[in-house]
Write an enzyme that holds these catalytic residues in place. Sequence first.
Site, PDB file in Angstrom:
ATOM      1  N   ARG A 107      37.206  40.748  46.552  1.00 42.58           N
ATOM      2  CA  ARG A 107      37.462  41.217  45.172  1.00 42.58           C
ATOM      3  C   ARG A 107      36.146  41.807  44.675  1.00 42.58           C
ATOM      4  O   ARG A 107      35.119  41.128  44.639  1.00 42.58           O
ATOM      5  CB  ARG A 107      37.900  40.070  44.273  1.00 42.58           C
ATOM      6  CG  ARG A 107      37.840  40.452  42.791  1.00 42.58           C
ATOM      7  CD  ARG A 107      38.508  39.461  41.878  1.00 42.58           C
ATOM      8  NE  ARG A 107      39.950  39.583  41.984  1.00 42.58           N
ATOM      9  CZ  ARG A 107      40.803  39.103  41.078  1.00 42.58           C
ATOM     10  NH1 ARG A 107      40.358  38.470  40.017  1.00 42.58           N
ATOM     11  NH2 ARG A 107      42.101  39.237  41.241  1.00 42.58           N
ATOM     12  N   HIS A 134      45.211  46.931  42.786  1.00 44.35           N
ATOM     13  CA  HIS A 134      45.476  45.491  42.951  1.00 44.35           C
ATOM     14  C   HIS A 134      46.762  45.344  43.781  1.00 44.35           C
ATOM     15  O   HIS A 134      47.800  44.903  43.282  1.00 44.35           O
ATOM     16  CB  HIS A 134      45.615  44.833  41.583  1.00 44.35           C
ATOM     17  CG  HIS A 134      45.444  43.346  41.601  1.00 44.35           C
ATOM     18  ND1 HIS A 134      45.199  42.628  42.762  1.00 44.35           N
ATOM     19  CD2 HIS A 134      45.487  42.430  40.587  1.00 44.35           C
ATOM     20  CE1 HIS A 134      45.103  41.351  42.458  1.00 44.35           C
ATOM     21  NE2 HIS A 134      45.265  41.198  41.173  1.00 44.35           N
ATOM     22  N   GLN A 137      48.861  42.000  44.050  1.00 49.72           N
ATOM     23  CA  GLN A 137      49.648  41.690  42.849  1.00 49.72           C
ATOM     24  C   GLN A 137      50.983  42.426  42.872  1.00 49.72           C
ATOM     25  O   GLN A 137      52.035  41.846  42.587  1.00 49.72           O
ATOM     26  CB  GLN A 137      48.848  42.104  41.595  1.00 49.72           C
ATOM     27  CG  GLN A 137      49.579  41.822  40.309  1.00 49.72           C
ATOM     28  CD  GLN A 137      49.765  40.334  40.069  1.00 49.72           C
ATOM     29  OE1 GLN A 137      48.810  39.576  40.107  1.00 49.72           O
ATOM     30  NE2 GLN A 137      51.000  39.897  39.826  1.00 49.72           N
ATOM     31  N   ASP A 225      49.493  44.700  31.037  1.00 46.54           N
ATOM     32  CA  ASP A 225      48.315  43.924  31.439  1.00 46.54           C
ATOM     33  C   ASP A 225      47.403  43.827  30.218  1.00 46.54           C
ATOM     34  O   ASP A 225      47.628  44.497  29.211  1.00 46.54           O
ATOM     35  CB  ASP A 225      47.616  44.653  32.613  1.00 46.54           C
ATOM     36  CG  ASP A 225      46.608  43.757  33.332  1.00 46.54           C
ATOM     37  OD1 ASP A 225      46.453  42.581  32.952  1.00 46.54           O
ATOM     38  OD2 ASP A 225      45.965  44.244  34.272  1.00 46.54           O
ATOM     39  N   CYS A 266      50.615  40.401  35.115  1.00 46.80           N
ATOM     40  CA  CYS A 266      49.936  39.807  36.286  1.00 46.80           C
ATOM     41  C   CYS A 266      49.095  38.597  35.917  1.00 46.80           C
ATOM     42  O   CYS A 266      48.727  37.828  36.795  1.00 46.80           O
ATOM     43  CB  CYS A 266      49.092  40.867  36.988  1.00 46.80           C
ATOM     44  SG  CYS A 266      47.735  41.464  35.983  1.00 46.80           S
ATOM     45  N   ARG A 294      52.257  35.318  44.543  1.00 45.30           N
ATOM     46  CA  ARG A 294      50.973  35.756  45.108  1.00 45.30           C
ATOM     47  C   ARG A 294      50.675  34.953  46.365  1.00 45.30           C
ATOM     48  O   ARG A 294      50.236  35.481  47.381  1.00 45.30           O
ATOM     49  CB  ARG A 294      49.831  35.547  44.084  1.00 45.30           C
ATOM     50  CG  ARG A 294      49.889  36.440  42.860  1.00 45.30           C
ATOM     51  CD  ARG A 294      49.566  37.874  43.198  1.00 45.30           C
ATOM     52  NE  ARG A 294      48.270  38.028  43.842  1.00 45.30           N
ATOM     53  CZ  ARG A 294      47.099  38.084  43.206  1.00 45.30           C
ATOM     54  NH1 ARG A 294      47.046  38.047  41.895  1.00 45.30           N
ATOM     55  NH2 ARG A 294      45.959  38.223  43.884  1.00 45.30           N
TER      56      ARG A 294
HETATM   57  N1   CP Z   1      46.364  38.455  38.546  1.00 39.65           N
HETATM   58  C1   CP Z   1      45.184  38.102  39.072  1.00 39.65           C
HETATM   59  O1   CP Z   1      44.652  38.764  39.997  1.00 39.65           O
HETATM   60  O2   CP Z   1      44.672  36.953  38.551  1.00 39.65           O
HETATM   61  P1   CP Z   1      43.189  36.414  38.770  1.00 39.65           P
HETATM   62  O3   CP Z   1      42.244  37.419  38.136  1.00 39.65           O
HETATM   63  O4   CP Z   1      43.149  35.074  38.088  1.00 39.65           O
HETATM   64  O5   CP Z   1      42.929  36.309  40.243  1.00 39.65           O
END
Ligand code: CP
Length: 308
Positions: A107, A134, A137, A225, A266, A294
């Site tokens: 990430r 992403h 997701q 979001d 998400c 997820r």
């Molecule tokens: N939706 C998502 O990626 O959540 P986090 O940022 O908590 O990993």
Amino acid sequence: MMNFLNISDLSIQDLNGILEQAKMMKNARVGLPKGAYDEGQPLSQHIVALVFEKPSTRTRTSFDVGVRQLGGQPILLSGAEMQLGQGETISDTARVLSRYVDLIMLRTFECQTLYEMAKYSTVPVINGLTNESHPCQIMADIMTFEEKRGSIQGKKVVWFGDGNNVFNSFFQAAEKFGFSLVFSGPKELEPAKDLCRQAKKLDIDFKIDRDPISAITDADLVATDTWLSMHDNPEAKKIKYNQLKPFQINEELMSRANEEALFMHCLPAHRDEEATSDVMDGKNSVIFDEAENRLHVQKAIMRWCLSK
Ligand code: CP
């Protein structure tokens, strides 16, 4: 060896194969405690590095738990605590990690960092979110939609608010899975200047509709979001919030969608900003199913990466 960097990189056969496997693994775990191994422990003797340069609750926990359920061993690494945070290059980090682990999940901020990691790594790399995308997701979101409503092909998905990384992955998924996509947000926060031209070239049924009521009419899936992404400058908050206010999803707006329309977010959410709590906790909301999926879909993604 296959990387999982963007939804657009995979064939629809591979994407559907991942979803099928995720569903099978989810069903096989019904009634088991969270720490029980999956049958056959497909990641037995495998070590997975989970590298985070940004905060996370869902991605971090679901990948960690997923690796353990598959019989593998996770190593959680924070970018700031690695030499990466002290100036070591991504290419050197990739080559070093590849000598220790069998799979890397990253990430990070810029997508170039992810691509650099994938270029120099000799083990598969998974995109755990960048400023631009992403994909894990959106795979979980499609799994969630199909569990509740059947195939997403031909359905109408409406995105409200900021044209951010999650929206970009929805856009890529629209091409692969054949659903129609509407962006309803302010002009200033449109995801890309030439999106309509790009959609035409890729044969995506896409449109921009700045009237929230007309955008949501006939929607099968409504998604949004947070208005401030992790990489946004907090000073931009006031301007952005004023631009985004008309695109808040509240009960009145949601009532204009199809009766069976699902609401997705998400998470994490800023309740009563991008969506009101009555929508987030309402009968059409599947936000916690998305979060659960997820786990299942990422386990299938890890297996896919290592099976190729
Ligand atoms: N939706 C998502 O990626 O959540 P986090 O940022 O908590 O990993």
